[in-house]
Design a protein around this motif. Sequence first.
Motif, PDB file in Angstrom:
ATOM      1  N   LEU A 181       0.810  -1.209   0.000  1.00  8.36           N
ATOM      2  CA  LEU A 181       0.000   0.000   0.000  1.00  8.36           C
ATOM      3  C   LEU A 181       0.850   1.269   0.000  1.00  8.36           C
ATOM      4  CD1 LEU A 181      -2.855   1.179   0.078  1.00  8.36           C
ATOM      5  CD2 LEU A 181      -2.741   1.086   2.585  1.00  8.36           C
ATOM      6  N   VAL A 182       1.823   1.337   0.894  1.00 11.16           N
ATOM      7  CA  VAL A 182       2.649   2.533   1.026  1.00 11.16           C
ATOM      8  C   VAL A 182       4.101   2.138   1.250  1.00 11.16           C
ATOM      9  CG1 VAL A 182       3.085   4.651   2.336  1.00 11.16           C
ATOM     10  CG2 VAL A 182       0.738   3.839   2.052  1.00 11.16           C
ATOM     11  N   SER A 183       5.013   2.815   0.562  1.00  9.22           N
ATOM     12  CA  SER A 183       6.445   2.670   0.842  1.00  9.22           C
ATOM     13  C   SER A 183       7.061   4.059   0.950  1.00  9.22           C
ATOM     14  CB  SER A 183       7.145   1.851  -0.247  1.00  9.22           C
ATOM     15  OG  SER A 183       7.105   2.517  -1.492  1.00  9.22           O
ATOM     16  N   LEU A 184       8.050   4.169   1.817  1.00  7.60           N
ATOM     17  CA  LEU A 184       8.700   5.453   2.052  1.00  7.60           C
ATOM     18  C   LEU A 184      10.178   5.222   2.331  1.00  7.60           C
ATOM     19  CD1 LEU A 184       8.586   8.539   2.567  1.00  7.60           C
ATOM     20  CD2 LEU A 184       8.081   8.006   4.962  1.00  7.60           C
ATOM     21  N   ALA A 207       8.602   8.247  -2.162  1.00  4.50           N
ATOM     22  CA  ALA A 207       7.346   7.689  -1.658  1.00  4.50           C
ATOM     23  C   ALA A 207       6.583   7.019  -2.792  1.00  4.50           C
ATOM     24  CB  ALA A 207       6.489   8.783  -1.026  1.00  4.50           C
ATOM     25  N   LYS A 208       5.847   5.976  -2.433  1.00  2.00           N
ATOM     26  CA  LYS A 208       5.063   5.228  -3.414  1.00  2.00           C
ATOM     27  C   LYS A 208       3.760   4.782  -2.762  1.00  2.00           C
ATOM     28  CE  LYS A 208       5.477   1.070  -6.347  1.00  2.00           C
ATOM     29  NZ  LYS A 208       6.414  -0.030  -6.725  1.00  2.00           N
ATOM     30  N   VAL A 209       2.644   5.027  -3.423  1.00  7.94           N
ATOM     31  CA  VAL A 209       1.323   4.611  -2.942  1.00  7.94           C
ATOM     32  C   VAL A 209       0.701   3.710  -3.997  1.00  7.94           C
ATOM     33  CG1 VAL A 209      -0.963   5.362  -2.208  1.00  7.94           C
ATOM     34  CG2 VAL A 209       1.042   6.745  -1.632  1.00  7.94           C
ATOM     35  N   PHE A 211       0.205   2.420  -9.268  1.00 15.91           N
ATOM     36  CA  PHE A 211       0.797   3.148  -8.151  1.00 15.91           C
ATOM     37  C   PHE A 211       1.127   4.581  -8.562  1.00 15.91           C
ATOM     38  CE2 PHE A 211       4.269   1.070 -10.412  1.00 15.91           C
ATOM     39  CZ  PHE A 211       5.222   2.072 -10.526  1.00 15.91           C
TER      40      PHE A 211
END
Length: 245
Positions: free
Chosen positions: A127-130, A167-169, A177
């Motif tokens: 879902l989310v990466s940071l 950041a990646k959503v 994404f």
Amino acid sequence: MKKTMLAGAVLTALVSTAAQADMLLGIKAGADYWQADADGSFAERGAPQQDFNFDSSGQGSVWASLEHPIPLVPNVALRENRIKENGSLTGANFNFGGQPFTGDTNAKADLSNTDFILYYEILDNDLVSLDLGGAYKQMHGSYTVTDASHSAKQKLDDGVVMGYASAKVGVPGLGLFGFADVMAGLTETQVHDYTVGLGWQFDGMILDTSLRAGYREFNFDADKFSGLNSNMKFKGFFAGVELHF
């Protein structure tokens, strides 16, 4: 039958090995094509900056990163950026490289550079990466000025210490994404390099492939940098591909 069973066993072993390696070591590599509009000015330190009429053309970047599970040791990424553009100026009257330039004058701005990035994965899920860290942008380009009788060239060979965030959503199950990568200057606070865009990831047995597209802007506003003052900006849309082994 035995050959079929053997082939199936080998394939299963390869997939299992690749999955285990991905858990321990992640390697990414990719490339972007960037159609950038250029504008800005430059001059020797202490001299008035000259505004050239720059063209628009394609630029390119290639990169690779290595991620690992070792605590406290940052991950590593390397990106090479090819950024060059030609410009012209009518009725020039200035000095550059110790030589006078008058009349119709051409310029070549080469802001090619290499990014050395160290970062930590703060979040990493579907879902989310940071990622957060720091970078060093090593310039290895130059400014060249030419008129009807002579030319002069001044190198850009210093570097900029920068903060780094990525950041990646994602949309689970669809492969879609959104992403943003930001580098902001610390030693040269008006220098920044960022991208924002959308992508689509295709999962494979051995590697994953992502198609990406978006907008990138590189602002190089630096004083007394390699003996020069610069206020250059490259901006435009890009498209590229990334492979995740």
